[in-house]
Structures are given as structure tokens and as C-alpha cells.
Scaffold this active site. Structure first.
Site, PDB file in Angstrom:
ATOM      1  N   GLY A 157     -13.480  52.641  21.572  1.00 37.88           N
ATOM      2  CA  GLY A 157     -14.375  53.719  21.995  1.00 37.88           C
ATOM      3  C   GLY A 157     -14.057  54.971  21.195  1.00 37.88           C
ATOM      4  O   GLY A 157     -13.414  54.905  20.138  1.00 37.88           O
ATOM      5  N   ILE A 159     -11.965  57.415  21.622  1.00 41.39           N
ATOM      6  CA  ILE A 159     -10.547  57.721  21.380  1.00 41.39           C
ATOM      7  C   ILE A 159      -9.950  56.696  20.409  1.00 41.39           C
ATOM      8  O   ILE A 159      -9.234  57.049  19.476  1.00 41.39           O
ATOM      9  CB  ILE A 159      -9.758  57.779  22.706  1.00 41.39           C
ATOM     10  CG1 ILE A 159     -10.294  58.928  23.585  1.00 41.39           C
ATOM     11  CG2 ILE A 159      -8.258  57.971  22.445  1.00 41.39           C
ATOM     12  CD1 ILE A 159      -9.725  58.976  24.994  1.00 41.39           C
ATOM     13  N   THR A 233      -1.803  55.196  25.788  1.00 47.26           N
ATOM     14  CA  THR A 233      -2.237  56.511  26.280  1.00 47.26           C
ATOM     15  C   THR A 233      -3.490  56.353  27.140  1.00 47.26           C
ATOM     16  O   THR A 233      -4.194  57.330  27.396  1.00 47.26           O
ATOM     17  CB  THR A 233      -2.561  57.470  25.103  1.00 47.26           C
ATOM     18  OG1 THR A 233      -3.455  56.807  24.210  1.00 47.26           O
ATOM     19  CG2 THR A 233      -1.308  57.901  24.374  1.00 47.26           C
ATOM     20  N   ARG A 235      -4.289  53.825  30.403  1.00 50.60           N
ATOM     21  CA  ARG A 235      -3.938  53.816  31.825  1.00 50.60           C
ATOM     22  C   ARG A 235      -2.803  52.814  32.034  1.00 50.60           C
ATOM     23  O   ARG A 235      -2.716  51.795  31.336  1.00 50.60           O
ATOM     24  CB  ARG A 235      -5.131  53.393  32.693  1.00 50.60           C
ATOM     25  CG  ARG A 235      -6.141  54.491  32.971  1.00 50.60           C
ATOM     26  CD  ARG A 235      -5.581  55.616  33.826  1.00 50.60           C
ATOM     27  NE  ARG A 235      -6.584  56.622  34.147  1.00 50.60           N
ATOM     28  CZ  ARG A 235      -6.888  57.690  33.404  1.00 50.60           C
ATOM     29  NH1 ARG A 235      -6.258  57.896  32.257  1.00 50.60           N
ATOM     30  NH2 ARG A 235      -7.807  58.559  33.801  1.00 50.60           N
ATOM     31  N   GLU A 264       2.234  56.821  39.140  1.00 49.44           N
ATOM     32  CA  GLU A 264       2.566  58.172  38.647  1.00 49.44           C
ATOM     33  C   GLU A 264       2.672  59.113  39.837  1.00 49.44           C
ATOM     34  O   GLU A 264       1.847  59.012  40.747  1.00 49.44           O
ATOM     35  CB  GLU A 264       1.486  58.671  37.686  1.00 49.44           C
ATOM     36  CG  GLU A 264       1.372  57.792  36.434  1.00 49.44           C
ATOM     37  CD  GLU A 264       0.262  58.212  35.475  1.00 49.44           C
ATOM     38  OE1 GLU A 264      -0.408  59.238  35.733  1.00 49.44           O
ATOM     39  OE2 GLU A 264       0.064  57.518  34.477  1.00 49.44           O
ATOM     40  N   HIS A 283       1.846  61.511  31.316  1.00 52.55           N
ATOM     41  CA  HIS A 283       0.374  61.540  31.311  1.00 52.55           C
ATOM     42  C   HIS A 283      -0.145  62.871  30.748  1.00 52.55           C
ATOM     43  O   HIS A 283      -0.828  63.628  31.449  1.00 52.55           O
ATOM     44  CB  HIS A 283      -0.171  61.293  32.728  1.00 52.55           C
ATOM     45  CG  HIS A 283      -1.589  60.754  32.701  1.00 52.55           C
ATOM     46  ND1 HIS A 283      -2.068  59.834  33.609  1.00 52.55           N
ATOM     47  CD2 HIS A 283      -2.632  61.011  31.879  1.00 52.55           C
ATOM     48  CE1 HIS A 283      -3.334  59.557  33.339  1.00 52.55           C
ATOM     49  NE2 HIS A 283      -3.691  60.262  32.295  1.00 52.55           N
TER      50      HIS A 283
HETATM   51  C1  GLV Z   1      -6.978  61.392  31.330  1.00 58.29           C
HETATM   52  O1  GLV Z   1      -6.252  60.456  31.453  1.00 58.29           O
HETATM   53  C2  GLV Z   1      -8.361  61.403  31.662  1.00 58.29           C
HETATM   54  O2  GLV Z   1      -8.882  60.382  32.133  1.00 58.29           O
HETATM   55  O3  GLV Z   1      -8.990  62.449  31.495  1.00 58.29           O
END
Ligand code: GLV
Length: 322
Positions: A157, A159, A233, A235, A264, A283
Site C-alpha cells: 500500500g 506505506i 511498523t 500492527r 501495548e 508504536h
Molecule cells: C498508527 O499506527 C496508525 O494507525 O495511525
């Protein structure tokens, strides 16, 4: 006037605009709002502006018949029961786009730090261990080369694509697995079965859903290239943390950079904590001043649209409008 509850104070000034359009209450205490606190404050509200730390499940929704919209200051919406919200016709706002580069930077920071043992070296210096009897030598803190290595991106995607652009700048070969086919120049799309054994570095950039929960389980981790580095980075629930710790223990995985965890804040008995080559972050993927401000503005804009009876500009469940 509609009542709207905001679960945390937000950066920027946009909340003041929201305060003029509704009866606003904001949870201002430090720390996490508890589930019972959320229930209590949300009762009677038509709108909720929340963070990724706030869970909205079916049981909570059943007790909130007046709720008309939810706007989360996050791109991920796995903390919200989207199916239940959609059934109720409740639009869910989120914040895609604005955190793409910031999160890709975090992925690369963790990748480089894990490959070159930066956190381990920092602890070594800080704790006064860098002495004449443990000084520079040819094998002193040697790590792994990033340049020229193969990066496998799980989830291509926005990112994932931004991570691919950074990798190209580092002279990496880039493979990617994505559920649907996407043509990205310089990226070879392969199956997950092919990506894992071929990649020196693996970056997880896929959203958490029922399909991706435990995607990297013990069986898949066992197929990774010996000596690989894993970066997550996205989930926590996507990677089996115990299986990753075991693979680090037995030397299959060289190092890891992990920003997101199944639970978390991280429990102090989490098996990843005992590995010196795991670079841990709490996070912070999107954590820059400007990005967090932009996310807050988007979250408020989604809420303002819902209050005005208009479609949210960034809605995670647009089916509610059809
Ligand atoms: C961060 O993890 C988000 O989903 O914005």
C-alpha cells in the site's frame, strides 16, 4: 447541540473549531482512558473522536444507541469493530496519506538500526563498556549490509511503496507481496512463499485484519532466509512474537526492529525484550510533530463533516454512504 467526546487532547487548533459546532468534552487526564472510562464518557454522545488505543467493540456499541459517528486519529482501524459500526450505519473516519512518509522513515530507521546494531552499540557506550579491554577490533559490532541486499515488503500500500522508494535509494533489490496486484516500478511482485526465503530484510506494512492476523506465524518465520532481519511498523498481531523470539534464539533471524506489539504497552515479560538485537520502539511510526498535527486536523475534519451531515472526507467504511 450534538454531544461529542474526544478521548485525548489533540495537537493543533482544529479542535477549537469542533468546540464551536457541538457540545464537546475532552478527556484531559494523562495516560490511557480505560474501557470503563470510555463507556462512561461516551454515554449520550452522538460523536466520538478517538485514538488507536481506544477500543470500540460490539458490546460498547450496543449500549450507545445515540452514536452517529466515530473518527479515529489513526490510519489503522483495527481497534474499531468496523463490521458492527457499518451495520449500524456509523461512518468511521481515519487519517490515511499524511503519515505515509513518516511511517516509512520509521521502518527504515528500525531496519538500519537493527542491521547495524545501533541500539545495542548505544547501550554499550552508555553503560561504560567501551574500554581498552573491549575496544575497536576487526569484528567489533559488525552487522549486516543494507546496500545491495534484498528487501521483501509485505503489503504494498502507500506505506509499503514509500518503504520501496527508500530501499531503492539504498541500492536494495525490492520484492513485495500484496493481496492484489499493483505495478510499482522497481518492485518485483512475488508470492509470500517466494518473498520470505529470498529476502535479507522483511518489512511488514500490511493492515491488521482477520486475513493478516498471525500472517507471520512460526511456520512462515521458519521459511525466512537464514540471517534475515524483520521490521514491523504495521500492527503487532501480524507477527507471532514468541515464534520471532524463538527464531532469534536459534539464530535463524539475525535481528528485528519492532514498533508495534500484540499487547501495548509492552508487557515486561514479552520474549522480544531479552534479545539484544531487537530494536524496540513504542508504536512511534507516525510520531513527528507535523504528522501528528495533520492527523489531528484530519480527524477533526472527519468529525466536522459528520456533524454537518456530510460524508467524511476520509472514511474507512464508505459503504455506509451507499
Ligand atoms: C498508527 O499506527 C496508525 O494507525 O495511525
Amino acid at each position: 447541540m450534538s454531544k461529542v467526546f474526544v478521548t485525548h487532547s489533540l495537537p493543533g487548533e482544529r479542535l477549537q473549531v469542533l468546540a464551536q459546532r457541538c457540545e464537546l468534552s475532552v478527556w484531559e487526564q494523562p495516560g490511557l482512558l480505560s474501557p470503563s472510562g470510555l463507556r462512561q464518557h461516551l454515554t449520550g454522545c452522538e460523536g466520538l473522536v478517538c485514538l488507536l488505543t481506544d477500543r470500540v467493540d460490539r458490546a460498547l456499541l450496543e449500549d450507545m444507541p445515540q452514536l452517529r459517528f466515530v473518527s479515529s486519529m489513526s490510519v489503522g482501524v483495527d481497534h474499531l469493530d468496523i463490521a458492527a459500526l457499518t451495520e449500524r450505519g456509523i461512518p468511521v473516519g481515519h487519517t490515511p496519506g499524511v503519515l505515509v512518509d513518516t511511517t516509512a522513515d520509521t521502518a527504515f530507521a528500525l531496519l538500519l538500526a537493527a542491521a547495524r546494531r545501533v541500539a545495542e552499540a548505544d547501550r554499550f557506550v552508555r553503560h561504560g563498556q567501551w574500554r581498552d579491554d573491549k575496544a575497536w577490533s576487526p569484528d567489533f559490532f559488525v552487522g549486516k549490509d543494507v546496500s545491495g541486499a534484498t528487501l521483501g515488503i509485505i503489503g504494498l500500500g502507500a506505506i509499503g511503496q514509500a518503504v520501496a522508494r527508500r530501499a531503492a535509494g539504498f541500492g536494495m533489490r525490492v520484492l513485495a507481496w500484496n493481496r492484489s496486484a499493483i505495478q510499482v516500478p522497481g518492485v518485483e511482485q512475488v508470492s509470500l512463499e517466494e518473498l520470505l526465503p529470498r529476502s535479507d530484510f522483511v518489512s511488514v506494512n500490511v493492515a491488521l485484519s482477520n486475513d493478516t492476523r498471525m500472517l507471520l506465524d512460526a511456520d512462515r518465520i521458519a521459511t525466512m532466509k537464514p540471517g534475515a532481519v524483520l521490521v514491523n511498523t504495521a500492527r503487532g498481531g501480524i507477527v507471532d512474537e514468541q515464534a520471532l523470539a524463538d527464531a532469534l534464539d536459534n539464530g535463524l533471524i539475525y535481528a528485528a526492529g519492532i514498533d508495534v506489539f500484540e499487547r501495548e504497552p509492552l508487557a515486561m515479560d514479552n520474549p522480544l525484550l531479552r534479545h539484544p538485537r531487537v530494536v524496540l520502539a513504542p508504536h512511534i511510526g507516525s510520531a513527528t510533530i507535523d504528522t501528528r498535527r495533520r492527523m489531528a486536523d484530519m480527524a477533526v475534519d472527519n468529525a466536522l463533516a459528520a456533524l454537518a451531515g456530510e460524508p467524511m472526507p476520509h472514511c474507512a467504511n464508505p459503504a455506509v454512504y451507499s
